[in-house]
Write an enzyme that holds these catalytic residues in place. Structure first.
Site, PDB file in Angstrom:
ATOM      1  N   PHE A  41       8.369   1.049   4.978  1.00 44.88           N
ATOM      2  CA  PHE A  41       9.622   0.980   5.734  1.00 44.88           C
ATOM      3  C   PHE A  41       9.291   0.846   7.218  1.00 44.88           C
ATOM      4  CE2 PHE A  41      12.855   3.347   2.764  1.00 44.88           C
ATOM      5  CZ  PHE A  41      12.774   2.297   1.853  1.00 44.88           C
ATOM      6  N   LYS A  66       1.608   1.004  -9.832  1.00 43.76           N
ATOM      7  CA  LYS A  66       2.847   1.786  -9.692  1.00 43.76           C
ATOM      8  C   LYS A  66       3.647   1.756 -10.996  1.00 43.76           C
ATOM      9  CE  LYS A  66       3.398   1.430  -4.660  1.00 43.76           C
ATOM     10  NZ  LYS A  66       2.308   0.512  -4.244  1.00 43.76           N
ATOM     11  N   HIS A 116       1.037  -4.106  -3.753  1.00 39.24           N
ATOM     12  CA  HIS A 116       1.994  -3.068  -3.374  1.00 39.24           C
ATOM     13  C   HIS A 116       2.994  -2.919  -4.523  1.00 39.24           C
ATOM     14  CE1 HIS A 116       4.070  -0.308  -0.838  1.00 39.24           C
ATOM     15  NE2 HIS A 116       5.187  -1.006  -0.877  1.00 39.24           N
ATOM     16  N   CYS A 147       4.969   4.005   3.600  1.00 37.26           N
ATOM     17  CA  CYS A 147       4.203   3.713   2.382  1.00 37.26           C
ATOM     18  C   CYS A 147       2.902   2.987   2.655  1.00 37.26           C
ATOM     19  CB  CYS A 147       5.089   2.947   1.408  1.00 37.26           C
ATOM     20  SG  CYS A 147       6.602   3.865   1.083  1.00 37.26           S
ATOM     21  N   HIS A 176       5.639   5.291  -7.386  1.00 39.29           N
ATOM     22  CA  HIS A 176       5.312   4.991  -6.001  1.00 39.29           C
ATOM     23  C   HIS A 176       5.006   6.302  -5.276  1.00 39.29           C
ATOM     24  CE1 HIS A 176       5.044   3.304  -2.182  1.00 39.29           C
ATOM     25  NE2 HIS A 176       6.201   2.682  -2.057  1.00 39.29           N
ATOM     26  N   GLU A 185       5.852 -10.549  -2.142  1.00 40.01           N
ATOM     27  CA  GLU A 185       4.426 -10.251  -1.949  1.00 40.01           C
ATOM     28  C   GLU A 185       3.566 -11.267  -2.712  1.00 40.01           C
ATOM     29  OE1 GLU A 185       3.061  -6.599  -3.730  1.00 40.01           O
ATOM     30  OE2 GLU A 185       1.085  -6.710  -2.787  1.00 40.01           O
TER      31      GLU A 185
END
Lengths: 78, 419
Positions: free
Chosen positions: B406, B341, B310, B169, B346, B320
């Site tokens: 990830f 998002k 994010h 991502c 996403h 975050e």
């Protein structure tokens, strides 16, 4: 146009995204219809599916025009 | 040092098949979420997603505009989205036609997080049910991640660096940062940079659901399911699409009188060194990436007016936010921060590029897009402007965009207005 030629034309139009009137029996897949060697592999697979024929690699290599394909299928279909 | 500016934008998103439609819908607070229509998802734990809409939809995407019929048949959706977004960006930059010299100085770096999962799934079924002789001869090159870069290079004759990032991502953000470096290093004068994804298929949805990453509790309320920073958030909603930017060396852009949207001034990268899917609980990797990007930008944190987070609508949102606070201050130095998002879902490997474009449009229009569904902000959000529900007009001089993936891969970008 024979039934076989008609169905071959339809498959070629769908796979190569070309205008139907360009898909004449004399048309060469590579020179006239913009296909590459992988497109021909895919077309042969589609003909096998549609007509229930088996087109071995050595026969497939000799198919360069729409007419070649139509002729082979008419001679070999069950 | 060679400076890098943005001179063209292209988008394919769940809110539109182009930049202006997407942006208009985003600023209006619309959601791209709905029930999955691409396949029968009735046996899935998650039945919702943010799909790119068909061309007959008001915000639909028409692949026939820029992608050859033959290519469409051979490749997976992520490649179609990527080719179209790249074409949009070139047209926007006035570079759809180039001379041979410029073609050799123009490269492509468009990546994807996962690549052609739908085709891998469907051809596996063909292999299993009908044998190897029925697998498509286009199977491999219709699924490979670098085949957006390849297809775009072939279509437009671009002979500069041809590259692809694969960092889950963070892909879109890394693509932009790395491509900017290629221009700075002198490898190219123009780079098409971005990311794309298209994994709304049974295997993709099932895989993310089994990893407990997707929202599975709001299948009956799809537009409410992506709710970053909200107490009831429960996993992300999968999106799809692509974002591509034209990056260009500043003097080159100026000399040809190009429209300049923004300058890419800072890029930070880090690894979490912690867990394959969970972020570091203290957000240390995120903090390192942000600090590096801001340090290299030469800006003070107080000069950054907007942060596109994010913010996936998972537990990681507040991790975050805590890291952003450590970098920019408890009130973020007055900056606004939102997660788009909440509206588009996403986009995985496309997210960083699409969201960078939103940052650039925020600079252009001096307005920041909202965080939808933020009804009950979670603990730790006090005193921070998360732009709940509605877009907000405000001064936007510089922006920070975060992407985390990830594997614990983090990327941050800082872009600013060019005077």
């Amino acid at each position: 146009m024979s039934d076989t030629a008609d169905r071959v034309q339809k498959i070629v139009v769908e796979h190569l995204g070309v205008e139907a009137d360009k898909v004449t029996q004399d048309a060469s897949f590579i020179d006239d219809l913009g296909a590459d060697s992988l497109d021909i592999v895919e077309l042969v697979m589609a003909f096998e599916e549609e007509f229930g024929v088996e087109i071995p690699d050595d026969a497939a290599e000799k198919i360069t025009t729409v007419g070649d394909a139509t002729k082979y299928i008419e001679e070999h279909k069950g | 040092m060679r400076r890098v500016v943005v001179t063209g934008l292209g988008l394919v998103t769940p809110l539109g098949g182009d930049v202006e439609t997407t942006w208009k819908n985003l600023i209006a607070g619309k959601s791209g979420a709905g029930q999955i229509t691409r396949f029968d998802a009735s046996n899935q734990k998650c039945t919702i997603a943010c799909e790119v809409k068909a061309k007959d939809h008001e915000w639909g995407f028409d692949p026939d505009k820029r992608v050859d019929h033959k290519v469409q048949r051979q490749v997976d959706p992520f490649i179609i989205y990527g080719i179209d977004a790249a074409g949009q960006a070139l047209e926007d930059a006035g570079l759809a036609e180039m001379d041979d010299d410029l073609k050799q100085r123009t490269g492509v770096s468009i990546g994807s997080g996962i690549g052609g999962l739908p085709g891998i799934e469907s051809e596996s079924i063909v292999l299993h049910e009908r044998g190897p002789g029925r697998v498509s001869p286009h199977f491999v090159h219709g699924r490979l991640i670098n085949l957006i870069s390849g297809q775009v290079s072939i279509k437009y004759g671009l002979m500069g660096p041809n590259h692809s990032v694969v960092t889950a991502c963070s892909t879109g953000a890394h693509s932009i940062g790395d491509a900017a470096r290629m221009i700075r290093e002198g490898d190219a004068d123009v780079m098409l940079a971005g990311g794309a994804e298209g994994t709304i298929n049974p295997l993709g949805v099932a895989g993310f659901a089994q990893a407990r990453a997707l929202n599975m509790s709001m299948n009956d309320r799809p537009t409410e399911a992506s709710r970053p920073y909200d107490k009831d958030r429960d996993g992300f909603v999968m999106g799809e699409g692509a974002g591509v930017l034209v990056l260009e060396e500043y003097e080159h852009a100026k000399a040809r009188g190009a429209k300049i949207y923004a300058e890419v001034v800072g890029y930070g990268l880090s690894g979490d060194a912690y867990h394959v899917t969970a972020p570091h609980p203290e957000g240390k990797g995120a903090e390192l990436a942000m600090r590096m990007a801001i340090r290299k930008s030469g800006l003070e944190p107080s000069e950054i007016d907007y942060v596109n987070a994010h913010g996936t609508s998972t537990m990681a949102d507040t991790i975050e936010l805590a890291a952003v606070k450590r970098v920019m201050g408890d009130d973020l130095g007055g900056a606004s921060m939102s997660s788009t998002k909440s509206a588009i879902g996403h986009l995985l490997g496309g997210a960083g590029a699409v969201e960078s474009i939103f940052c650039i449009l925020a600079i252009r229009d001096q307005i920041v897009p909202p965080t939808l569904n933020l009804d009950n902000p979670d603990e730790g959000t006090e005193g921070v402007d998360l732009v709940p529900h509605e877009a907000k007009k405000r001064e936007v001089r510089a922006v920070l965009n975060n992407s985390f993936g990830f594997g614990g891969t983090n990327a941050s970008l800082v872009m600013k207005k060019v005077d």
